[in-house]
Scaffold this active site. Structure first.
Site, PDB file in Angstrom:
ATOM      1  N   LYS A 117       0.967  -1.250   0.117  1.00 56.35           N
ATOM      2  CA  LYS A 117      -0.034  -0.026  -0.083  1.00 56.35           C
ATOM      3  C   LYS A 117       0.986   1.254   0.033  1.00 56.35           C
ATOM      4  O   LYS A 117       0.427   2.432  -0.691  1.00 56.35           O
ATOM      5  CB  LYS A 117      -0.921   0.161   1.086  1.00 56.35           C
ATOM      6  CG  LYS A 117      -1.880  -1.430   1.341  1.00 56.35           C
ATOM      7  CD  LYS A 117      -2.869  -1.392   0.230  1.00 56.35           C
ATOM      8  CE  LYS A 117      -4.013  -2.201   0.848  1.00 56.35           C
ATOM      9  NZ  LYS A 117      -3.563  -3.383   0.940  1.00 56.35           N
TER      10      LYS A 117
HETATM   11  C1  LIG Z   1      -4.407  -4.781   0.543  1.00 53.15           C
HETATM   12  C2  LIG Z   1      -3.932  -6.054   0.652  1.00 53.15           C
HETATM   13  C3  LIG Z   1      -4.116  -7.200  -0.206  1.00 53.15           C
HETATM   14  C4  LIG Z   1      -5.511  -6.990  -1.170  1.00 53.15           C
HETATM   15  O1  LIG Z   1      -5.116  -5.985  -2.288  1.00 53.15           O
HETATM   16  P1  LIG Z   1      -6.256  -5.497  -3.034  1.00 53.15           P
HETATM   17  O2  LIG Z   1      -5.677  -4.308  -3.700  1.00 53.15           O
HETATM   18  O3  LIG Z   1      -7.367  -5.004  -2.362  1.00 53.15           O
HETATM   19  O4  LIG Z   1      -6.689  -6.569  -3.907  1.00 53.15           O
HETATM   20  C5  LIG Z   1      -3.605  -8.325  -0.154  1.00 53.15           C
HETATM   21  N1  LIG Z   1      -2.568  -8.384   0.603  1.00 53.15           N
HETATM   22  C6  LIG Z   1      -2.161  -7.439   1.617  1.00 53.15           C
HETATM   23  C7  LIG Z   1      -1.101  -7.666   2.627  1.00 53.15           C
HETATM   24  C8  LIG Z   1      -2.673  -6.165   1.628  1.00 53.15           C
HETATM   25  O5  LIG Z   1      -2.409  -5.147   2.406  1.00 53.15           O
END
Ligand SMILES: *Cc1c(COP(=O)(O)O)cnc(C)c1O
Length: 458
Positions: free
Chosen positions: A109
């Site tokens: 993120k």
């Molecule tokens: C947010 C997240 C996901 C999922 O990603 P999306 O973009 O919501 O599909 C998977 N793994 C981790 C560690 C995340 O933080």
């Protein structure tokens, strides 16, 4: 470059408007009106920031002077703590892991949220305004957003997380940041409830008339394009004559994998995107047989994927409907009222041109963490492990398979200990998180309560 809504293609917005606003008022999501082409062959030897500039700049050309954008991007990625920003680990000659946990909160993120916070700062200064950011988190978005915005002037941040449904490290990464502009709210509900409240607040005229609202969820377009960058980056790294490239992506809200689709639209030669869900398998049912029906969210070892309503899937549906996109508002309305919708065969066929889908349950997650540790001495977090479970089975020697590693294993140490009996190393900045004071407010799963809370604080 102009933008419209998935539910209304008649509106015309520019980049700064859709970033600052986050979500259109009609309940849809913003989409660019065209797909600019970026040829990977012109990008050899580029470093991460230069590459990011090439991929992102066609989307914002009339809103930010090029040199300003370049500065924002350089400042964003220079704080990442790996010289390659997003290193690619080769585990065999055609199987690779793209590691995306070298930002300040150790999950992918950061790659988008650090960028978006810097964009907000730029537009806030330019427009002499202030901003109230609201977001829902299944764990990692919240901490990445808080970390990115904590020292920014004229930004207030309200983050909703599902009470007692995220890991201790995830919660503490948010609640131990005690700054006057940061508000952590634990909702008595699940992630979909949090996300629903956010979507509702965006349609609340009263709130919108009192503050300038935006969001940091992957429903904000800036996050998607920032994530498309590392798909290009991974492909640049590949050597050897395989003729196809496949990505395997742990998926929750469909943001990360849709960023791969955007890269494909922009000309990156991707064969298939492999969508991996945990036991919350609505995406698998939707992609494999058009069964878009919401079931109860179950708690798994990969909480950031515990989602039944994948917001960004609307962007894919819009694209799959092609010339019939006028039907989308009706489909989404039915889906929201009935909690289900059956997609017709033409849409399923279109989805299967681009995607394969899988379900990986907790047992397989634990087995895979163990398998990769034994086979390659690689320790993965449980989200990453969902994809590695599929990577392990891939046997087409003519294809490169790149699996996305989404978080640092220490964020989910209990699963690692259960699987291999070893406590993963904590990065220095996470080590003292258990000694710090926490601050958060527990509130009912009720949009009016949240709205009043926000109005009281700003
Ligand atoms: C947010 C997240 C996901 C999922 O990603 P999306 O973009 O919501 O599909 C998977 N793994 C981790 C560690 C995340 O933080």
């Amino acid at each position: 470059m102009k933008y419209f809504s998935t539910r209304n293609t008649k509106i015309e917005k520019n980049f700064s408007e859709i970033i600052m606003q986050g979500l259109p008022k009609d309940g849809g999501l913003y989409m660019p009106s065209e797909w600019p082409k970026v040829d990977i062959n012109n990008l050899k030897e580029f470093d991460y920031s230069d590459l990011a500039f090439e991929v992102i700049s066609p989307y914002c050309n009339d809103s930010i002077p090029q040199e300003e954008l370049r500065k924002i991007i350089n400042n964003t990625y220079k704080i990442f703590h790996h010289p390659k920003v997003a290193p690619v680990i080769d585990i065999t000659n055609n199987k690779h892991i793209l590691e995306l946990f070298y930002g300040p909160t150790f999950a992918f993120k950061d790659y988008a949220l650090q960028f978006i916070a810097n964009l907000f700062e730029y537009f806030i200064n330019k427009e002499s305004t202030n901003l109230t950011i609201i977001g829902a988190t299944s764990g990692d978005t919240g901490s990445a957003a808080i970390e990115a915005c904590k020292l920014k002037k004229n930004i207030n941040v309200f983050i909703l997380h599902p009470y007692e449904k995220i890991s201790d490290v995830q919660r503490r990464q948010m609640t131990t940041i005690i700054e006057p502009n940061i508000y952590n709210i634990a909702i008595k509900g699940n992630f979909d409830d949090c996300q629903n409240i956010i979507k509702n607040l965006f349609m609340n005229e009263d709130l919108l008339s009192k503050t300038k609202l935006s969001t940091i969820n992957s429903i904000n377009w800036a996050r998607i394009i920032a994530q498309s960058v590392y798909y290009y980056w991974a492909v640049l790294h590949l050597k050897g004559g395989m003729n196809k490239i496949d990505f395997i992506v742990p998926t929750g809200n469909f943001g990360n994998v849709f960023a791969g689709m955007v890269a494909k639209k922009m000309g990156l030669p991707i064969n298939k995107l492999h969508v991996v869900s945990n036991s919350n398998d609505i995406l698998h049912r939707t992609i494999s047989k058009g069964d878009m029906s919401i079931q109860k969210v179950v708690k798994t070892l990969s909480p950031s994927m515990d989602i039944q309503i994948s917001s960004n899937f609307e962007r894919q549906l819009f694209d799959s409907l092609k010339f019939e996109s006028k039907r989308l508002p009706e489909i989404m309305r039915k889906f929201s009222i009935d909690g289900k919708y059956q997609l017709e065969q033409t849409i399923i066929d279109n989805l299967s041109e681009h995607y394969d889908s899988y379900v990986v349950d907790d047992k397989k997650i634990l087995n895979t963490i163990n398998l990769f540790y034994k086979k390659y001495h690689y320790i993965s977090d449980p989200h990453t492990a969902t994809a590695l479970s599929i990577l392990d089975k891939m046997n087409d020697e003519n294809s490169h398979f790149i699996s996305l590693a989404c978080a640092h294993p220490s964020k989910f140490e209990n699963a690692i200990i259960d699987s291999i009996g070893i406590k993963p190393d904590f990065p220095d900045s996470l080590k003292n998180i258990f000694d710090k004071e926490e601050k958060f407010t527990i509130l009912e799963n009720d949009k009016t309560v949240i709205k009043e809370y926000i109005l009281n604080k700003i």
